[in-house]
Scaffold this motif. Structure first.
Motif, PDB file in Angstrom:
ATOM      1  N   MET A   1      47.894  43.738  32.107  1.00  8.25           N
ATOM      2  CA  MET A   1      48.452  42.479  32.545  1.00  8.25           C
ATOM      3  C   MET A   1      47.278  41.544  32.775  1.00  8.25           C
ATOM      4  SD  MET A   1      49.059  40.115  35.035  1.00  8.25           S
ATOM      5  CE  MET A   1      49.338  38.793  33.832  1.00  8.25           C
ATOM      6  N   GLY A   2      47.211  40.527  31.949  1.00  5.56           N
ATOM      7  CA  GLY A   2      46.115  39.579  32.081  1.00  5.56           C
ATOM      8  C   GLY A   2      46.113  38.602  30.936  1.00  5.56           C
ATOM      9  N   GLY A   3      45.397  37.513  31.136  1.00  5.08           N
ATOM     10  CA  GLY A   3      45.241  36.525  30.086  1.00  5.08           C
ATOM     11  C   GLY A   3      46.452  35.616  29.947  1.00  5.08           C
ATOM     12  N   ALA A   4      46.294  34.632  29.088  1.00  5.33           N
ATOM     13  CA  ALA A   4      47.364  33.681  28.806  1.00  5.33           C
ATOM     14  C   ALA A   4      47.078  33.024  27.464  1.00  5.33           C
ATOM     15  CB  ALA A   4      47.448  32.613  29.891  1.00  5.33           C
ATOM     16  N   VAL A   5      48.129  32.842  26.692  1.00  6.20           N
ATOM     17  CA  VAL A   5      47.994  32.077  25.449  1.00  6.20           C
ATOM     18  C   VAL A   5      47.998  30.593  25.772  1.00  6.20           C
ATOM     19  CG1 VAL A   5      49.016  31.598  23.189  1.00  6.20           C
ATOM     20  CG2 VAL A   5      49.155  33.903  24.159  1.00  6.20           C
ATOM     21  N   ALA A   6      48.832  30.194  26.703  1.00  9.09           N
ATOM     22  CA  ALA A   6      49.016  28.772  26.999  1.00  9.09           C
ATOM     23  C   ALA A   6      48.345  28.395  28.315  1.00  9.09           C
ATOM     24  CB  ALA A   6      50.511  28.437  27.023  1.00  9.09           C
ATOM     25  N   THR A   7      49.090  28.446  29.407  1.00 10.17           N
ATOM     26  CA  THR A   7      48.614  27.906  30.688  1.00 10.17           C
ATOM     27  C   THR A   7      48.151  29.007  31.617  1.00 10.17           C
ATOM     28  OG1 THR A   7      50.225  26.130  30.453  1.00 10.17           O
ATOM     29  CG2 THR A   7      49.249  26.419  32.622  1.00 10.17           C
ATOM     30  N   GLY A   8      47.043  28.765  32.338  1.00 10.14           N
ATOM     31  CA  GLY A   8      46.540  29.716  33.313  1.00 10.14           C
ATOM     32  C   GLY A   8      47.168  29.505  34.674  1.00 10.14           C
ATOM     33  N   ASN A   9      46.715  30.314  35.648  1.00  4.03           N
ATOM     34  CA  ASN A   9      47.127  30.087  37.033  1.00  4.03           C
ATOM     35  C   ASN A   9      45.928  29.969  37.974  1.00  4.03           C
ATOM     36  OD1 ASN A   9      46.443  32.813  36.944  1.00  4.03           O
ATOM     37  ND2 ASN A   9      48.354  33.552  37.808  1.00  4.03           N
ATOM     38  N   ALA A  10      44.860  30.720  37.712  1.00  5.28           N
ATOM     39  CA  ALA A  10      43.649  30.566  38.522  1.00  5.28           C
ATOM     40  C   ALA A  10      42.967  29.231  38.219  1.00  5.28           C
ATOM     41  CB  ALA A  10      42.682  31.721  38.275  1.00  5.28           C
ATOM     42  N   THR A  11      43.002  28.840  36.958  1.00  5.00           N
ATOM     43  CA  THR A  11      42.557  27.515  36.515  1.00  5.00           C
ATOM     44  C   THR A  11      43.609  27.018  35.527  1.00  5.00           C
ATOM     45  OG1 THR A  11      41.338  28.080  34.491  1.00  5.00           O
ATOM     46  CG2 THR A  11      40.189  28.427  36.587  1.00  5.00           C
ATOM     47  N   PRO A  12      43.496  25.789  35.044  1.00  4.29           N
ATOM     48  CA  PRO A  12      44.483  25.322  34.066  1.00  4.29           C
ATOM     49  C   PRO A  12      44.576  26.197  32.813  1.00  4.29           C
ATOM     50  CG  PRO A  12      43.284  23.450  34.954  1.00  4.29           C
ATOM     51  CD  PRO A  12      42.607  24.681  35.488  1.00  4.29           C
ATOM     52  N   VAL A  13      43.492  26.937  32.509  1.00  2.00           N
ATOM     53  CA  VAL A  13      43.497  27.721  31.271  1.00  2.00           C
ATOM     54  C   VAL A  13      43.272  29.212  31.492  1.00  2.00           C
ATOM     55  CG1 VAL A  13      42.799  25.790  29.807  1.00  2.00           C
ATOM     56  CG2 VAL A  13      41.037  27.222  30.885  1.00  2.00           C
ATOM     57  N   ALA A  14      42.879  29.644  32.689  1.00  2.00           N
ATOM     58  CA  ALA A  14      42.518  31.043  32.925  1.00  2.00           C
ATOM     59  C   ALA A  14      43.498  31.727  33.865  1.00  2.00           C
ATOM     60  CB  ALA A  14      41.099  31.141  33.494  1.00  2.00           C
ATOM     61  N   GLU A  15      43.919  32.919  33.491  1.00  2.00           N
ATOM     62  CA  GLU A  15      44.771  33.769  34.331  1.00  2.00           C
ATOM     63  C   GLU A  15      43.902  34.514  35.331  1.00  2.00           C
ATOM     64  OE1 GLU A  15      46.006  37.597  35.554  1.00  2.00           O
ATOM     65  OE2 GLU A  15      44.634  37.330  33.862  1.00  2.00           O
ATOM     66  N   PHE A  16      44.457  34.830  36.512  1.00  2.00           N
ATOM     67  CA  PHE A  16      43.671  35.355  37.624  1.00  2.00           C
ATOM     68  C   PHE A  16      42.892  36.623  37.288  1.00  2.00           C
ATOM     69  CE2 PHE A  16      43.281  38.278  41.224  1.00  2.00           C
ATOM     70  CZ  PHE A  16      42.505  37.525  42.089  1.00  2.00           C
ATOM     71  N   ASN A  17      43.549  37.645  36.715  1.00  3.18           N
ATOM     72  CA  ASN A  17      42.858  38.919  36.502  1.00  3.18           C
ATOM     73  C   ASN A  17      41.641  38.768  35.598  1.00  3.18           C
ATOM     74  OD1 ASN A  17      44.616  40.346  38.141  1.00  3.18           O
ATOM     75  ND2 ASN A  17      45.889  41.080  36.452  1.00  3.18           N
ATOM     76  N   VAL A  18      41.765  37.976  34.552  1.00  4.65           N
ATOM     77  CA  VAL A  18      40.636  37.761  33.644  1.00  4.65           C
ATOM     78  C   VAL A  18      39.614  36.836  34.284  1.00  4.65           C
ATOM     79  CG1 VAL A  18      39.954  36.857  31.387  1.00  4.65           C
ATOM     80  CG2 VAL A  18      42.033  38.235  31.602  1.00  4.65           C
ATOM     81  N   TRP A  19      40.064  35.796  34.949  1.00  5.80           N
ATOM     82  CA  TRP A  19      39.163  34.845  35.620  1.00  5.80           C
ATOM     83  C   TRP A  19      38.351  35.541  36.696  1.00  5.80           C
ATOM     84  CZ3 TRP A  19      39.659  33.478  40.865  1.00  5.80           C
ATOM     85  CH2 TRP A  19      38.881  32.378  41.295  1.00  5.80           C
ATOM     86  N   HIS A  20      38.939  36.495  37.401  1.00  4.44           N
ATOM     87  CA  HIS A  20      38.250  37.186  38.490  1.00  4.44           C
ATOM     88  C   HIS A  20      37.039  37.948  37.983  1.00  4.44           C
ATOM     89  CE1 HIS A  20      37.830  40.068  41.917  1.00  4.44           C
ATOM     90  NE2 HIS A  20      38.233  39.035  42.612  1.00  4.44           N
ATOM     91  N   ASP A  21      37.111  38.513  36.770  1.00  2.00           N
ATOM     92  CA  ASP A  21      35.979  39.240  36.186  1.00  2.00           C
ATOM     93  C   ASP A  21      35.999  39.088  34.670  1.00  2.00           C
ATOM     94  OD1 ASP A  21      33.845  40.870  35.590  1.00  2.00           O
ATOM     95  OD2 ASP A  21      34.453  42.475  36.948  1.00  2.00           O
ATOM     96  N   PRO A  22      35.575  37.920  34.160  1.00  4.93           N
ATOM     97  CA  PRO A  22      35.637  37.681  32.717  1.00  4.93           C
ATOM     98  C   PRO A  22      34.796  38.660  31.905  1.00  4.93           C
ATOM     99  CG  PRO A  22      35.271  35.626  33.924  1.00  4.93           C
ATOM    100  CD  PRO A  22      35.097  36.731  34.900  1.00  4.93           C
ATOM    101  N   GLU A  23      33.622  39.031  32.425  1.00  6.27           N
ATOM    102  CA  GLU A  23      32.771  39.966  31.679  1.00  6.27           C
ATOM    103  C   GLU A  23      33.476  41.305  31.481  1.00  6.27           C
ATOM    104  OE1 GLU A  23      30.281  36.684  32.635  1.00  6.27           O
ATOM    105  OE2 GLU A  23      31.571  37.860  33.956  1.00  6.27           O
ATOM    106  N   ALA A  24      34.168  41.762  32.513  1.00  5.77           N
ATOM    107  CA  ALA A  24      34.896  43.025  32.399  1.00  5.77           C
ATOM    108  C   ALA A  24      36.001  42.921  31.349  1.00  5.77           C
ATOM    109  CB  ALA A  24      35.487  43.417  33.752  1.00  5.77           C
ATOM    110  N   ALA A  25      36.695  41.788  31.324  1.00  4.13           N
ATOM    111  CA  ALA A  25      37.741  41.596  30.316  1.00  4.13           C
ATOM    112  C   ALA A  25      37.149  41.601  28.910  1.00  4.13           C
ATOM    113  CB  ALA A  25      38.484  40.288  30.577  1.00  4.13           C
ATOM    114  N   ALA A  26      35.971  41.011  28.752  1.00  9.86           N
ATOM    115  CA  ALA A  26      35.315  40.999  27.443  1.00  9.86           C
ATOM    116  C   ALA A  26      34.958  42.416  27.002  1.00  9.86           C
ATOM    117  CB  ALA A  26      34.067  40.117  27.496  1.00  9.86           C
ATOM    118  N   VAL A  27      34.537  43.257  27.945  1.00 16.55           N
ATOM    119  CA  VAL A  27      34.253  44.657  27.625  1.00 16.55           C
ATOM    120  C   VAL A  27      35.533  45.363  27.175  1.00 16.55           C
ATOM    121  CG1 VAL A  27      33.543  46.886  28.584  1.00 16.55           C
ATOM    122  CG2 VAL A  27      32.234  44.819  29.126  1.00 16.55           C
ATOM    123  N   LEU A  28      36.618  45.138  27.889  1.00 16.98           N
ATOM    124  CA  LEU A  28      37.890  45.764  27.523  1.00 16.98           C
ATOM    125  C   LEU A  28      38.251  45.491  26.072  1.00 16.98           C
ATOM    126  CD1 LEU A  28      40.750  47.038  28.422  1.00 16.98           C
ATOM    127  CD2 LEU A  28      41.452  44.652  28.538  1.00 16.98           C
TER     128      LEU A  28
END
Length: 318
Positions: free
Chosen positions: A154-181
């Protein structure tokens, strides 16, 4: 179930309101064999996540599922919790008693490795949280991928984020970790905000759960009734299954419509940090023509969801 046998799963969570809903569903559905639960900082601090996770398992009357404490902060960023959404205790401030269960005496990465490699059937990993634990696992013990069937996160967004206008919370909280995934080398399904926000339990069903004589059903009802106290009015109706939808997608993958698409996480500082860029173009554009193409991992991105199907699946399971 596959071949009549339950699917072995491990849930990596930051137990707030909707992670708790996910756990209540997962431990009750006969198609899932929950082999372990690992905890990471996110909705609240990691110790609060451990406490909340153990509390939910206790209320649910779940079997002896090992729970481990994981990363207390992202790989690079400081902790930025979502207590303003999930309450000071991370789980709606419902005043639940402290659990009598305790976590295992190994860390989350150790437990993840042990349970993945020990499973007689390939494991499905279901992260419903920032992906710090998963990134540490993949970098420390890459051999686990040989026994991972799929990662449904559960993470990410194609359209609108929630932590920022474009970023979803789980990915925004640790973007480097999401990139590793995204470079894990195993099949990945992205259950993002585009479907996450749509699966709402009707108010009448929520009230029915809240008045149930069974403790686990009452807890589900109270969690579904929780609203973000920081918002004014009611922009997000109560009844959102949230993270539980990702567990539904493992039990019943035909309930979501996915497309295999390139996904990239923005790591640069600035307003786009943490955005999942999902390339839905049918053909390369000028950038690729003039600058060459870069291979991006293909992810099965959830673009649509059968809301009624997942709501019914959740309620029938509970």
């Amino acid at each position: 179930m596959t071949d009549g046998q339950p699917i072995p799963v491990i849930i990596d969570c930051d137990t707030g309101v909707d992670d708790a809903l996910a756990l209540l569903f997962a431990v009750r559905h006969p198609a899932l064999d929950v082999r372990a639960i690992t905890c990471v900082a996110g909705n609240t601090d990691v110790d609060g996540v451990v406490r909340n996770t153990l509390t939910v398992l206790e209320v649910a009357g779940a079997g002896d599922i090992p729970v481990a404490r994981g990363a207390e902060r992202p790989l690079i960023e400081p902790v930025r919790t979502a207590r303003h959404v999930h309450g000071e205790d991370g789980m709606g401030d419902l005043g639940l008693p402290a659990p009598t269960r305790v976590p295992v005496d190994v860390d989350a990465v150790t437990l993840l490795r042990r349970e993945i490699l020990a499973s007689p059937r390939p494991v499905t990993l279901i992260p419903t949280a920032p992906l710090t634990n998963i990134a540490l696992l993949l970098r420390t013990h890459p051999e686990v991928t040989r026994n991972i069937e799929r990662i449904v996160f559960m993470g990410g967004a194609v359209a609108t984020g929630n932590a920022t206008p474009v970023a979803e919370f789980n990915v925004w909280h640790d973007p480097e970790a999401a990139a590793v995934l995204l470079t894990a080398g195993v099949p990945i399904t992205m259950y993002g905000l585009d479907v996450f926000k749509r699966v709402l339990v009707p108010a009448g069903e929520v009230q029915r759960l809240r008045t149930s004589p069974e403790a686990s059903l009452r807890l589900a009802g109270e969690l579904l009734a929780h609203r973000d106290p920081a918002t004014s009015g009611d922009p997000t109706p109560m009844g959102g299954l949230g993270d539980a939808g990702a567990i539904c997608a493992v039990v019943d993958p035909k309930g979501i419509t996915t497309e295999a698409l390139p996904v990239e996480v923005v790591l640069a500082p600035g307003p786009a940090r943490g955005q999942t860029i999902v390339d839905r173009r049918p053909r390369p554009g000028e950038s690729e023509i003039h600058e060459g193409t870069r291979e991006q991992p293909l992810v099965d991105v959830a673009l649509d969801v059968d809301v009624e199907r997942y709501v019914n699946l959740y309620l029938e399971t509970l």
